[in-house]
Write an enzyme that holds these catalytic residues in place. Structure first.
Site, PDB file in Angstrom:
ATOM      1  N   SER A 275      12.709   1.280  -1.283  1.00  0.00           N
ATOM      2  CA  SER A 275      11.485   2.073  -1.180  1.00  0.00           C
ATOM      3  C   SER A 275      11.034   2.754  -2.459  1.00  0.00           C
ATOM      4  CB  SER A 275      11.630   3.122  -0.071  1.00  0.00           C
ATOM      5  OG  SER A 275      11.629   2.494   1.194  1.00  0.00           O
TER       6      SER A 275
ATOM      7  N   SER B 253       8.459   2.574   0.785  1.00  0.00           N
ATOM      8  CA  SER B 253       7.755   3.612   1.510  1.00  0.00           C
ATOM      9  C   SER B 253       7.388   4.822   0.648  1.00  0.00           C
ATOM     10  CB  SER B 253       8.619   4.091   2.681  1.00  0.00           C
ATOM     11  OG  SER B 253       9.838   4.652   2.198  1.00  0.00           O
TER      12      SER B 253
ATOM     13  N   LYS C 268       7.504  12.979  -2.183  1.00  0.00           N
ATOM     14  CA  LYS C 268       7.377  12.170  -0.972  1.00  0.00           C
ATOM     15  C   LYS C 268       7.476  13.067   0.260  1.00  0.00           C
ATOM     16  CE  LYS C 268       9.435   7.936   1.006  1.00  0.00           C
ATOM     17  NZ  LYS C 268      10.493   6.919   0.769  1.00  0.00           N
TER      18      LYS C 268
END
Length: 406
Positions: free
Chosen positions: A153, A129, A52
């Protein structure tokens, strides 16, 4: 046909390599084959990791899902420990994958780079996310997605895309070298297609100790009522098929949990990034800009009250879970359609937070397992356990998956 390689999807990846960073040793196998054939010295040899875009990867910047931030970010000189531990175990970093801006969203829609596709159902949103890593794993472009979970997330995209996802015990895995959103809730975790891969990665990161869990699963009526009716029916049918004893428990009011997360998260997000946001008007997409604007309106008195409430609620949640495993649908229902408008996605975010806030407020580990199908789309089942029960939760969820195979 030209024979040229297909360009990488920029909605999924910010940077890719062959690999981008090679792990310790040299491994030819990949994926499940790599996990099965790995040595003790390199238990993740050949496993491909999508990182990420919040984690430090040496030689690259942290982009945080925002091109203005990325353009001025410094090049990192060291890997974040959460990256290093995977590399040392033999895993390769395939690339740096997209995130919602500053990880301050759950939808996987980035105003600048677009929405990564949902690998389980292209008609639906990916979830965020940790959106890019989740999609990379769901599409088979990576075996592990390294991400963060503040308010869901990791668990939300895991549910939306039919993946296994683990939010670790708060503070168990180092967050050094990770751009923060809200330190009171930020955790590190992973997404995979298979439970054995998830367990292998978690073992490398947190050690081999397994905390035992009480046998009966814990169910809270308020959490079931928070799910969509079709999701609740599918969950209750699945739960009956497990043949496992169930204990009914009461949690603190779900709206109180969600509001506490919203206020404390907003106050900390403002403290971390508010000055930058104010200095760069127009740099954020509308949804995240609205979220930071709301955070800026949180008063000192509101924050103080929410922090006081967080302490009390955290103790209460931990007391309810005790040494058991609370089981619930990960989210209210399947991922919204890609054609859903902003207000509909925002409504889904609010209803989702009422369910995901339990683990966040408790600072507890939670695993989402792809065990339900609702309206033809995946929905996860979450197990939330006591502090330090991360591996035990993965084992319990994997056992339940085997016991209830369709």
């Amino acid at each position: 046909m030209t024979g040229r390689a297909v360009a990488f999807d920029r909605t999924v990846w910010r940077a890719v390599g062959d690999p981008l960073v090679r792990g310790a040793g040299a491994g030819a196998a990949s994926g499940a084959e790599a996990v099965a054939g790995a040595s003790d010295a390199r238990p993740l040899a050949g496993v491909r990791v999508a990182v990420k875009d919040l984690f430090a990867v040496a030689g690259h910047v942290i982009g945080a899902g925002n091109p203005t931030w990325e353009s001025a970010a410094r090049v990192e000189t060291e890997h974040a420990p959460a990256v290093s531990v995977l590399l040392q175990a033999g895993a390769d970093v395939t690339g740096i994958a997209r995130t919602d801006e500053f990880a301050y969203a759950l939808a996987g829609r980035n105003a600048h780079t677009g929405a990564p596709p949902n690998g389980a159902d292209p008609a639906r949103i990916s979830g965020g996310s940790t959106s890019g890593p989740a999609t990379a794993v769901a599409l088979g472009q990576a075996d592990v997605g390294l991400g963060t979970d503040t308010a869901g997330s990791i668990r939300v995209p895991a549910s939306y895309q039919g993946l296994w996802g683990l939010r670790t015990t708060h503070g168990l895995v180092s967050r050094d070298g990770v751009l923060p959103l809200a330190q009171s809730f930020d955790t590190v975790g992973w997404l995979t297609r298979r439970p054995d891969t998830l367990r292998a990665v978690a073992t490398v990161a947190v050690g081999t100790a397994v905390r035992s869990l009480a046998t009966p699963l814990l169910v809270c009526e308020a959490l079931l009522a928070a799910a969509d009716p079709a999701t609740r029916r599918a969950f209750e049918d699945w739960l009956a098929r497990t043949g496992t004893g169930v204990g009914v428990v009461d949690l603190p009011d779900l709206d109180d949990l969600a509001e506490t997360v919203r206020i404390v998260q907003g106050a900390e997000a403002r403290r971390n990034h508010g000055a930058w946001v104010a200095a760069h008007p127009g740099a954020l997409g509308p949804d995240v800009a609205d979220r930071f604007a709301a955070a800026a309106r949180i008063t000192a008195e509101q924050e103080a009250a929410a922090r006081d409430g967080l302490g009390r609620l955290r103790s209460a949640v931990r007391a309810v879970v005790a040494d058991g495993a609370l089981v619930l649908p990960t989210v209210p229902g399947p991922a919204p359609l890609r054609t859903a408008d902003g207000p509909a996605v925002l409504a889904t975010r609010r209803s989702t937070l009422r369910m995901t806030a339990v683990a966040g407020v408790g600072g507890l580990p939670a695993v989402s397992a792809p065990l339900l199908v609702v309206d033809g789309a995946p929905v996860g089942v979450s197990l939330v356990g006591p502090v330090g029960s991360d591996l035990a939760l993965v084992d319990r969820a994997a056992g339940l998956a085997v016991a209830t195979l369709l």
